[in-house]
Design a protein around this motif. Structure first.
Motif, PDB file in Angstrom:
ATOM      1  N   GLU A   1       0.791  -1.223   0.000  1.00 16.64           N
ATOM      2  CA  GLU A   1       0.000   0.000   0.000  1.00 16.64           C
ATOM      3  C   GLU A   1       0.833   1.288   0.000  1.00 16.64           C
ATOM      4  OE1 GLU A   1      -3.874   1.481  -0.425  1.00 16.64           O
ATOM      5  OE2 GLU A   1      -3.212  -0.603  -0.298  1.00 16.64           O
ATOM      6  N   PRO A   2       1.932   1.400   0.786  1.00 20.70           N
ATOM      7  CA  PRO A   2       2.669   2.666   0.801  1.00 20.70           C
ATOM      8  C   PRO A   2       3.328   3.036  -0.527  1.00 20.70           C
ATOM      9  CG  PRO A   2       3.175   1.367   2.758  1.00 20.70           C
ATOM     10  CD  PRO A   2       2.429   0.461   1.818  1.00 20.70           C
ATOM     11  N   VAL A   3       3.549   2.041  -1.402  1.00 20.24           N
ATOM     12  CA  VAL A   3       4.252   2.325  -2.662  1.00 20.24           C
ATOM     13  C   VAL A   3       3.413   2.011  -3.896  1.00 20.24           C
ATOM     14  CG1 VAL A   3       6.474   1.826  -1.559  1.00 20.24           C
ATOM     15  CG2 VAL A   3       5.320   0.022  -2.865  1.00 20.24           C
ATOM     16  N   ALA A   4       2.244   1.424  -3.698  1.00 16.46           N
ATOM     17  CA  ALA A   4       1.509   0.834  -4.826  1.00 16.46           C
ATOM     18  C   ALA A   4       1.150   1.842  -5.903  1.00 16.46           C
ATOM     19  CB  ALA A   4       0.249   0.133  -4.315  1.00 16.46           C
ATOM     20  N   GLU A   5       0.698   3.017  -5.517  1.00 20.28           N
ATOM     21  CA  GLU A   5       0.268   3.981  -6.528  1.00 20.28           C
ATOM     22  C   GLU A   5       1.451   4.433  -7.383  1.00 20.28           C
ATOM     23  OE1 GLU A   5      -2.590   7.914  -6.994  1.00 20.28           O
ATOM     24  OE2 GLU A   5      -1.938   7.275  -4.996  1.00 20.28           O
TER      25      GLU A   5
ATOM     26  N   LEU B   1       2.806   1.033  -9.394  1.00 17.21           N
ATOM     27  CA  LEU B   1       1.935   0.446 -10.408  1.00 17.21           C
ATOM     28  C   LEU B   1       1.427   1.460 -11.426  1.00 17.21           C
ATOM     29  CD1 LEU B   1      -0.160  -1.975  -8.152  1.00 17.21           C
ATOM     30  CD2 LEU B   1       1.903  -2.479  -9.473  1.00 17.21           C
ATOM     31  N   ALA B   2       1.176   2.679 -10.973  1.00 17.95           N
ATOM     32  CA  ALA B   2       0.612   3.685 -11.880  1.00 17.95           C
ATOM     33  C   ALA B   2       1.625   4.739 -12.299  1.00 17.95           C
ATOM     34  CB  ALA B   2      -0.592   4.359 -11.225  1.00 17.95           C
ATOM     35  N   GLY B   3       2.686   4.927 -11.505  1.00 16.30           N
ATOM     36  CA  GLY B   3       3.628   6.004 -11.784  1.00 16.30           C
ATOM     37  C   GLY B   3       4.850   5.598 -12.564  1.00 16.30           C
ATOM     38  N   ILE B   4       5.158   4.318 -12.599  1.00 15.52           N
ATOM     39  CA  ILE B   4       6.320   3.829 -13.341  1.00 15.52           C
ATOM     40  C   ILE B   4       5.836   3.191 -14.638  1.00 15.52           C
ATOM     41  CG2 ILE B   4       8.215   2.165 -13.331  1.00 15.52           C
ATOM     42  CD1 ILE B   4       8.523   2.656 -10.381  1.00 15.52           C
ATOM     43  N   ASN B   5       6.478   3.532 -15.736  1.00 18.59           N
ATOM     44  CA  ASN B   5       5.973   3.164 -17.057  1.00 18.59           C
ATOM     45  C   ASN B   5       6.532   1.851 -17.595  1.00 18.59           C
ATOM     46  OD1 ASN B   5       4.528   5.616 -17.048  1.00 18.59           O
ATOM     47  ND2 ASN B   5       6.309   6.702 -17.867  1.00 18.59           N
ATOM     48  N   CYS B   6       6.762   0.893 -16.707  1.00 20.24           N
ATOM     49  CA  CYS B   6       7.200  -0.409 -17.201  1.00 20.24           C
ATOM     50  C   CYS B   6       5.985  -1.228 -17.627  1.00 20.24           C
ATOM     51  CB  CYS B   6       8.039  -1.146 -16.152  1.00 20.24           C
ATOM     52  SG  CYS B   6       7.170  -1.506 -14.649  1.00 20.24           S
ATOM     53  N   ASP B   7       6.242  -2.387 -18.208  1.00 23.95           N
ATOM     54  CA  ASP B   7       5.172  -3.191 -18.792  1.00 23.95           C
ATOM     55  C   ASP B   7       4.561  -4.186 -17.821  1.00 23.95           C
ATOM     56  OD1 ASP B   7       5.508  -2.271 -21.655  1.00 23.95           O
ATOM     57  OD2 ASP B   7       7.525  -2.989 -21.225  1.00 23.95           O
ATOM     58  N   GLY B   8       5.244  -4.456 -16.730  1.00 22.28           N
ATOM     59  CA  GLY B   8       4.709  -5.422 -15.790  1.00 22.28           C
ATOM     60  C   GLY B   8       5.536  -5.470 -14.523  1.00 22.28           C
ATOM     61  N   TYR B   9       5.046  -6.253 -13.571  1.00 19.93           N
ATOM     62  CA  TYR B   9       5.668  -6.364 -12.255  1.00 19.93           C
ATOM     63  C   TYR B   9       5.607  -7.808 -11.788  1.00 19.93           C
ATOM     64  CZ  TYR B   9       4.314  -1.485 -12.598  1.00 19.93           C
ATOM     65  OH  TYR B   9       4.134  -0.206 -13.063  1.00 19.93           O
ATOM     66  N   VAL B  10       6.644  -8.240 -11.090  1.00 18.52           N
ATOM     67  CA  VAL B  10       6.583  -9.502 -10.362  1.00 18.52           C
ATOM     68  C   VAL B  10       6.548  -9.128  -8.885  1.00 18.52           C
ATOM     69  CG1 VAL B  10       7.621 -11.746  -9.924  1.00 18.52           C
ATOM     70  CG2 VAL B  10       7.955 -10.641 -12.150  1.00 18.52           C
ATOM     71  N   LEU B  11       5.413  -9.391  -8.238  1.00 24.90           N
ATOM     72  CA  LEU B  11       5.228  -9.018  -6.839  1.00 24.90           C
ATOM     73  C   LEU B  11       5.089 -10.271  -5.991  1.00 24.90           C
ATOM     74  CD1 LEU B  11       2.692  -6.060  -7.180  1.00 24.90           C
ATOM     75  CD2 LEU B  11       5.198  -5.995  -7.242  1.00 24.90           C
TER      76      LEU B  11
END
Length: 359
Positions: free
Chosen positions: A246-250, A253-263
């Motif tokens: 939650e503290p970093v999600a916005e 997920l929305a502010g960095i322009n990469c194509d995907g994430y492994v969480l």
């Protein structure tokens, strides 16, 4: 529906348990019994076998398993202006940053690419995120002479990574992953308190890192996929930081322009799936690390399906994928599981992906 473009429905972070042949060869190199070129040839053979095995297990990607290096700082140590300490565990910036023409990674990638083409899989390359170079040591690890202003350091860091991305693309890399444990640190209240005590605003640091990453990847061509793996530290049940996203999600997920994430979501310390609501609707994909890589205990297929469906309450199922939570060999000696258990877990990811998204 399965994906023809990375990240794939059944993906994996990168590192795999290293063969004894490589460990023996490294020991011989240290003793002077063989040369560095001898070691490279042994690595080449083992990587070739590894690529074909990944394909045989139904994966659509292949990595070199991390067989060539001993940790993420090897990439950073190859940058101009960076100096590793004697044990390779910390780094200092002693001069102006740059991605040199003789950095070994592009050449190493060509070996992986050649075998991947024969095996009909996509070669995946992983490098540490630019944020790692700053976060590990902070201002104290950056030469005041080279960078009297931290802003100038951040500027050169972004330019260095943009140059690295271009160099890797020019060698044929189309699937690149930034390994970025920093975001996991920023999830932790204890870690954020430590930053406050150092006089650093964690929220502002998020924005700085996001700008650097976005600059680094802004000029990548449309056929290059770049993802981010938020590692939490996974050597033998240990971890770096706890706390939900939650503290970093916005920002992430929305502010960095990469194509995907492994969480990583393999244990309670990562929190629930609610933070996924910040993922923009569209083409971005979150690869859920639901399969543990630290022990051989095999996850339940119905439970994995249930958790994917739970995550789909916050993100469309078409924007999700599945993987082990991290690499199987984050440290050279690997984790408390066997090679057979490792491959069983990767096969499980493929089977669940086929069941959830079809063949």
């Amino acid at each position: 529906m399965q994906r023809t473009r990375p990240p794939f429905r059944a993906d994996h972070v990168g590192s795999l348990l290293r063969p004894q042949k490589i460990e023996d060869a490294r020991a011989k190199l240290a003793s002077g019994a063989i040369t560095a070129d001898d070691l490279r040839k042994i690595e080449d053979v083992e990587i070739e076998k590894l690529v074909h095995k990944q394909s045989a297990y139904g994966l659509k990607l292949a990595t070199d398993g991390g067989f060539r290096d001993s940790g993420p700082l090897d990439f950073i140590g190859g940058l101009a202006g960076c100096e590793l300490d004697a044990d390779g565990r910390s780094v200092r910036v002693i001069g102006k940053l740059d991605f040199p023409d003789d950095h070994p990674l592009p050449t190493q990638f060509k070996v992986l690419q050649r075998h991947a083409e024969i095996a009909h899989v996509t070669p995946k390359l992983t490098i540490p995120s630019p944020s790692v170079l700053h976060f590990r040591g902070g201002r104290d690890a950056i030469s005041q002479e080279a960078y009297p202003s931290i802003g100038l350091f951040f500027e050169d860091l972004a330019k260095t990574y943009r140059k690295a991305v271009k160099a890797l693309y020019d060698e044929g890399c189309r699937y690149l992953q930034f390994d970025d444990p920093v975001w996991a640190h920023l999830c932790s209240e204890a870690e954020r308190q430590t930053l406050r005590e150092r006089g650093t605003d964690a929220a502002n640091l998020q924005q700085v890192y996001a700008r650097i990453i976005n600059y680094a990847i802004a000029e990548r061509p449309s056929d290059m996929v770049i993802t981010s793996h938020v590692g939490r530290g996974n050597f033998r049940y240990s971890w770096l930081a706890s706390g939900g996203y939650e503290p970093v999600a916005e920002t992430l997920l929305a502010g960095i322009n990469c194509d995907g994430y492994v969480l990583e979501f393999d244990c309670d310390r990562a929190g629930g799936f609610e933070s996924l609501r910040f993922l923009p609707k569209g083409n971005k994909v979150v690869v859920l690390g639901l399969i543990g890589s630290k022990s051989g205990a095999l996850e339940s297929k119905p439970e994995l399906v249930r958790r994917l469906q739970e995550a789909a309450k916050f993100v469309p199922l078409e924007q999700l994928a599945l993987a082990p939570q991290s690499g199987f060999a984050a440290a050279a000696e690997g984790h408390s599981l066997t090679e057979d258990e490792q491959w069983t877990k990767l096969r499980l990811a493929v089977e669940v992906a086929n069941e959830v998204w079809g063949r």
